[in-house]
Design a protein around this motif. Structure first.
Motif, mmCIF file in Angstrom:
data_model
loop_
_atom_site.group_PDB
_atom_site.id
_atom_site.type_symbol
_atom_site.label_atom_id
_atom_site.label_comp_id
_atom_site.label_asym_id
_atom_site.label_seq_id
_atom_site.Cartn_x
_atom_site.Cartn_y
_atom_site.Cartn_z
ATOM 1 N N TRP A 139 0.848 -1.210 0.000
ATOM 2 C CA TRP A 139 0.000 0.000 0.000
ATOM 3 C C TRP A 139 0.876 1.249 0.000
ATOM 4 O O TRP A 139 1.902 1.296 0.684
ATOM 5 N N THR A 140 0.430 2.277 -0.700
ATOM 6 C CA THR A 140 1.215 3.508 -0.846
ATOM 7 C C THR A 140 1.379 4.238 0.495
ATOM 8 O O THR A 140 0.383 4.527 1.168
ATOM 9 N N GLY A 166 -5.780 -0.405 -9.747
ATOM 10 C CA GLY A 166 -5.397 -1.456 -8.803
ATOM 11 C C GLY A 166 -5.332 -0.835 -7.415
ATOM 12 O O GLY A 166 -4.252 -0.529 -6.904
ATOM 13 N N GLU A 184 -10.369 -2.353 -8.376
ATOM 14 C CA GLU A 184 -9.659 -3.438 -7.697
ATOM 15 C C GLU A 184 -10.327 -4.776 -8.012
ATOM 16 O O GLU A 184 -11.541 -4.909 -7.906
ATOM 17 N N GLN A 185 -9.489 -5.762 -8.382
ATOM 18 C CA GLN A 185 -10.026 -7.070 -8.775
ATOM 19 C C GLN A 185 -10.443 -7.943 -7.580
ATOM 20 O O GLN A 185 -11.277 -8.828 -7.726
ATOM 21 N N ARG A 186 -9.862 -7.723 -6.396
ATOM 22 C CA ARG A 186 -10.152 -8.591 -5.241
ATOM 23 C C ARG A 186 -11.315 -7.996 -4.425
ATOM 24 O O ARG A 186 -11.170 -6.944 -3.786
ATOM 25 N N LEU A 216 -10.692 -6.965 -0.743
ATOM 26 C CA LEU A 216 -9.971 -5.701 -0.529
ATOM 27 C C LEU A 216 -10.903 -4.515 -0.725
ATOM 28 O O LEU A 216 -10.809 -3.505 -0.018
ATOM 29 N N CYS A 243 -13.758 -4.646 -10.054
ATOM 30 C CA CYS A 243 -13.686 -5.333 -11.346
ATOM 31 C C CYS A 243 -12.241 -5.330 -11.821
ATOM 32 O O CYS A 243 -11.368 -4.722 -11.204
ATOM 33 N N ASN A 244 -12.031 -6.038 -12.930
ATOM 34 C CA ASN A 244 -10.698 -6.038 -13.528
ATOM 35 C C ASN A 244 -10.539 -4.743 -14.323
ATOM 36 O O ASN A 244 -11.471 -4.311 -15.007
ATOM 37 N N LEU A 245 -9.364 -4.140 -14.228
ATOM 38 C CA LEU A 245 -9.173 -2.855 -14.911
ATOM 39 C C LEU A 245 -9.361 -2.962 -16.420
ATOM 40 O O LEU A 245 -9.655 -1.965 -17.086
ATOM 41 N N TYR A 277 -3.274 7.091 -11.225
ATOM 42 C CA TYR A 277 -2.196 6.687 -10.313
ATOM 43 C C TYR A 277 -1.962 5.192 -10.491
ATOM 44 O O TYR A 277 -2.931 4.415 -10.581
ATOM 45 N N PHE A 302 0.842 -5.023 -11.325
ATOM 46 C CA PHE A 302 0.891 -6.357 -11.951
ATOM 47 C C PHE A 302 2.090 -7.192 -11.500
ATOM 48 O O PHE A 302 2.265 -8.323 -11.933
ATOM 49 N N GLU A 339 2.857 -8.807 -8.929
ATOM 50 C CA GLU A 339 2.659 -10.099 -8.241
ATOM 51 C C GLU A 339 2.541 -11.266 -9.225
ATOM 52 O O GLU A 339 2.648 -12.428 -8.838
ATOM 53 N N TYR A 348 -1.823 -7.647 -18.957
ATOM 54 C CA TYR A 348 -2.300 -6.455 -18.249
ATOM 55 C C TYR A 348 -1.480 -5.217 -18.639
ATOM 56 O O TYR A 348 -2.031 -4.127 -18.803
HETATM 57 C C1 LIG Z 1 0.537 -2.822 -5.099
HETATM 58 S S1 LIG Z 1 -1.204 -2.898 -4.762
HETATM 59 C C2 LIG Z 1 -1.496 -1.140 -4.691
HETATM 60 C C3 LIG Z 1 -2.742 -0.739 -3.952
HETATM 61 C C4 LIG Z 1 -3.064 0.758 -3.972
HETATM 62 N N1 LIG Z 1 -2.952 1.309 -5.302
HETATM 63 C C5 LIG Z 1 -2.163 1.528 -3.044
HETATM 64 O O1 LIG Z 1 -1.254 2.151 -3.570
HETATM 65 O O2 LIG Z 1 -2.346 1.532 -1.826
HETATM 66 C C6 LIG Z 1 -1.829 -3.365 -6.377
HETATM 67 C C7 LIG Z 1 -3.290 -3.801 -6.423
HETATM 68 O O3 LIG Z 1 -3.663 -3.967 -7.799
HETATM 69 C C8 LIG Z 1 -4.625 -4.996 -7.879
HETATM 70 N N2 LIG Z 1 -4.666 -5.494 -9.262
HETATM 71 C C9 LIG Z 1 -3.696 -6.184 -9.908
HETATM 72 N N3 LIG Z 1 -4.078 -6.474 -11.169
HETATM 73 C C10 LIG Z 1 -5.331 -5.971 -11.318
HETATM 74 C C11 LIG Z 1 -6.262 -5.971 -12.398
HETATM 75 N N4 LIG Z 1 -5.965 -6.548 -13.564
HETATM 76 N N5 LIG Z 1 -7.463 -5.358 -12.221
HETATM 77 C C12 LIG Z 1 -7.766 -4.779 -11.016
HETATM 78 N N6 LIG Z 1 -6.933 -4.770 -9.949
HETATM 79 C C13 LIG Z 1 -5.718 -5.348 -10.098
HETATM 80 C C14 LIG Z 1 -4.120 -6.022 -6.879
HETATM 81 O O4 LIG Z 1 -5.163 -6.911 -6.494
HETATM 82 C C15 LIG Z 1 -3.603 -5.126 -5.749
HETATM 83 O O5 LIG Z 1 -4.587 -4.951 -4.765
#
Ligand SMILES: C[S@@+](CC[C@H](N)C(=O)[O-])C[C@H]1O[C@@H](n2cnc3c(N)ncnc32)[C@H](O)[C@@H]1O
Length: 183
Positions: free
Chosen positions: A17-18, A42, A65-67, A70, A91-93, A105, A110, A112, A134
């Motif tokens: 997280w930022t 994300g 956010e995909q999860r 969260l 949803c998925n971006l 931002y 991606f 992970e 992605y």
């Molecule tokens: C490094 S975290 C950053 C969280 C937030 N942006 C912050 O800075 O506090 C990245 C997030 O991107 C989400 N993510 C990754 N691929 C994604 C996708 N294709 N669609 C939506 N969310 C995605 C992950 O589930 C994760 O929660």
């Protein structure tokens, strides 16, 4: 700020997280006009969006956010903080029309897909092929936006940014970059 989240979410903060001082710098750059709409690509548990929404009450912050778990944490934190200028989408971006937002931002969302350890959880599929997919999708969406669009990247490689985004500022030895689309 981390204290609005449950302990297991707090434990992920240092890696995923930022930090607030980064949010502060990014939010300043991403709000050149009043009522700007900013998308966090994300958004995780919403830490960037919530911090930025508090600092910039005249702007609107959106997180995709995909999860779903969260997003639930993000929504709960939003309610606890009583912020009205922030929304989270589960949803998925790849499904989102980026033209609905003014500025963006991106915190290396991606990555992970390339690692076996230190993931947020094991609830989404992660593969190197998805990493490439992605990044391609993001590149295309960024390419299609209007000149003047601002983008902040944190811990992100430059070759994932289309060439018509000009680097306006670089901080923290290049970890934090501010871009403006010129064409
Ligand atoms: C490094 S975290 C950053 C969280 C937030 N942006 C912050 O800075 O506090 C990245 C997030 O991107 C989400 N993510 C990754 N691929 C994604 C996708 N294709 N669609 C939506 N969310 C995605 C992950 O589930 C994760 O929660």
């Amino acid at each position: 700020m981390n204290s609005v989240y449950p302990k297991k979410i707090q434990l992920l903060a240092s890696q995923h997280w930022t930090p607030l001082h980064i949010t502060e710098m990014a939010a300043e750059f991403l709000t050149p006009e009043k009522n700007a709409k900013i998308l966090d690509i994300g958004s995780g548990v919403g830490k960037f969006c919530l911090g930025a929404a508090y600092l910039k009450p005249e702007a609107y912050f959106f997180g995709v956010e995909q999860r779903s778990e969260l997003v639930s944490h993000a929504d709960l934190a939003r309610k606890l903080l009583g912020l009205k200028n922030v929304r989270f989408l589960n949803c998925n971006l790849t499904l989102l029309d980026f033209r609905r937002y003014d500025h963006f931002y991106f915190f290396n969302s991606f990555y992970e897909n390339l690692i076996d350890t230190d993931k947020i959880d094991n609830k989404v599929k992660c593969t190197p092929a998805l990493y490439n997919y992605y990044n391609q999708q993001l590149y295309k969406k960024l390419e299609g936006l209007k000149p003047g669009t601002r983008l902040v990247t944190y811990h992100t490689l430059e070759d994932h940014i289309p060439p018509d985004y000009q680097l306006a500022e670089s901080h923290l030895s290049g970890l934090l970059k501010f871009w403006i689309k010129i064409l």
